[in-house]
Every structure is written in C-alpha cells, then in structure tokens.
Design a protein around this motif. Sequence first.
Motif, PDB file in Angstrom:
ATOM      1  N   ALA A  97     -23.698  18.548  48.526  1.00 49.96           N
ATOM      2  CA  ALA A  97     -23.966  17.113  48.395  1.00 49.96           C
ATOM      3  C   ALA A  97     -24.847  16.820  47.187  1.00 49.96           C
ATOM      4  O   ALA A  97     -24.620  15.845  46.456  1.00 49.96           O
ATOM      5  CB  ALA A  97     -24.615  16.581  49.667  1.00 49.96           C
ATOM      6  N   GLU A  98     -25.847  17.668  46.932  1.00 55.04           N
ATOM      7  CA  GLU A  98     -26.732  17.450  45.776  1.00 55.04           C
ATOM      8  C   GLU A  98     -25.952  17.525  44.475  1.00 55.04           C
ATOM      9  O   GLU A  98     -26.186  16.738  43.554  1.00 55.04           O
ATOM     10  CB  GLU A  98     -27.864  18.472  45.771  1.00 55.04           C
ATOM     11  N   ASP A  99     -25.028  18.473  44.366  1.00 52.53           N
ATOM     12  CA  ASP A  99     -24.215  18.605  43.159  1.00 52.53           C
ATOM     13  C   ASP A  99     -23.343  17.373  42.933  1.00 52.53           C
ATOM     14  O   ASP A  99     -23.194  16.890  41.814  1.00 52.53           O
ATOM     15  CB  ASP A  99     -23.324  19.847  43.247  1.00 52.53           C
ATOM     16  N   VAL A 100     -22.755  16.872  44.011  1.00 54.00           N
ATOM     17  CA  VAL A 100     -21.885  15.699  43.907  1.00 54.00           C
ATOM     18  C   VAL A 100     -22.699  14.486  43.475  1.00 54.00           C
ATOM     19  O   VAL A 100     -22.308  13.743  42.568  1.00 54.00           O
ATOM     20  CB  VAL A 100     -21.161  15.422  45.245  1.00 54.00           C
ATOM     21  N   LEU A 101     -23.857  14.267  44.099  1.00 55.30           N
ATOM     22  CA  LEU A 101     -24.698  13.126  43.731  1.00 55.30           C
ATOM     23  C   LEU A 101     -25.194  13.248  42.301  1.00 55.30           C
ATOM     24  O   LEU A 101     -25.255  12.259  41.562  1.00 55.30           O
ATOM     25  CB  LEU A 101     -25.864  12.993  44.710  1.00 55.30           C
ATOM     26  N   SER A 102     -25.552  14.435  41.899  1.00 52.64           N
ATOM     27  CA  SER A 102     -26.013  14.654  40.525  1.00 52.64           C
ATOM     28  C   SER A 102     -24.912  14.339  39.528  1.00 52.64           C
ATOM     29  O   SER A 102     -25.151  13.672  38.522  1.00 52.64           O
ATOM     30  CB  SER A 102     -26.474  16.105  40.376  1.00 52.64           C
ATOM     31  N   ALA A 103     -23.709  14.781  39.798  1.00 54.04           N
ATOM     32  CA  ALA A 103     -22.582  14.522  38.905  1.00 54.04           C
ATOM     33  C   ALA A 103     -22.264  13.032  38.876  1.00 54.04           C
ATOM     34  O   ALA A 103     -21.911  12.493  37.819  1.00 54.04           O
ATOM     35  CB  ALA A 103     -21.361  15.309  39.371  1.00 54.04           C
ATOM     36  N   ARG A 104     -22.414  12.368  40.000  1.00 48.02           N
ATOM     37  CA  ARG A 104     -22.121  10.933  40.052  1.00 48.02           C
ATOM     38  C   ARG A 104     -23.094  10.151  39.188  1.00 48.02           C
ATOM     39  O   ARG A 104     -22.724   9.199  38.516  1.00 48.02           O
ATOM     40  CB  ARG A 104     -22.202  10.439  41.504  1.00 48.02           C
ATOM     41  N   HIS A 105     -24.349  10.570  39.169  1.00 48.29           N
ATOM     42  CA  HIS A 105     -25.367   9.854  38.412  1.00 48.29           C
ATOM     43  C   HIS A 105     -25.439  10.288  36.958  1.00 48.29           C
ATOM     44  O   HIS A 105     -26.064   9.620  36.151  1.00 48.29           O
ATOM     45  CB  HIS A 105     -26.739  10.039  39.075  1.00 48.29           C
ATOM     46  N   GLU A 106     -24.801  11.388  36.618  1.00 48.05           N
ATOM     47  CA  GLU A 106     -24.850  11.897  35.244  1.00 48.05           C
ATOM     48  C   GLU A 106     -24.238  10.872  34.289  1.00 48.05           C
ATOM     49  O   GLU A 106     -23.169  10.349  34.503  1.00 48.05           O
ATOM     50  CB  GLU A 106     -24.070  13.200  35.160  1.00 48.05           C
TER      51      GLU A 106
END
Length: 81
Positions: free
Chosen positions: A68-77
Amino acid sequence: MRRVQASDAKTHLPQLLSEVERGETIVITRHGRAIARLVPDTDQRQDRLRHIKEQIATFRRSVPALGAEDVLSARHEGHKY
C-alpha cells in the motif's frame, strides 16, 4: 439496446458493426417496427475475453508485488502541492 431505422443502418453499417463488436445490441426497425437484431457473437467475445484475462495474468506475474505504501507513493509522485 439501440434502435436504428433500416435506411440509417444501410448507411452506417460499418459503424454499427463496430458497436456490435464492442458488445452493443442493435435493433433495426422499418416504419417503427423491429425487423432485425444485430447481436455480438458470444463465442468470439468469450474467446477474446479469455485471451485478455490470460494476458493480464501473465502481466501480473511479471511485475513485483507492491504494498500500500508503494502504491500511495507512486500515486503522489510528480504532484505539486
């Protein structure tokens, strides 16, 4: 389900066939009465869906699992706050 007059169906047959290929059902009318129905070929559609599902499964196996952290990070990138 869309209704189309026979004269319009004759003029726009390639477009109507594309719609049917995408899953739409078209009723052809003459003087307000239904005279024909264009429906998708379910066997062909099922084969296509099966092939697409296989492609998705192959793709999913080829990429690493993301948390989940990776997905959220990619979304905000790339967002500007």
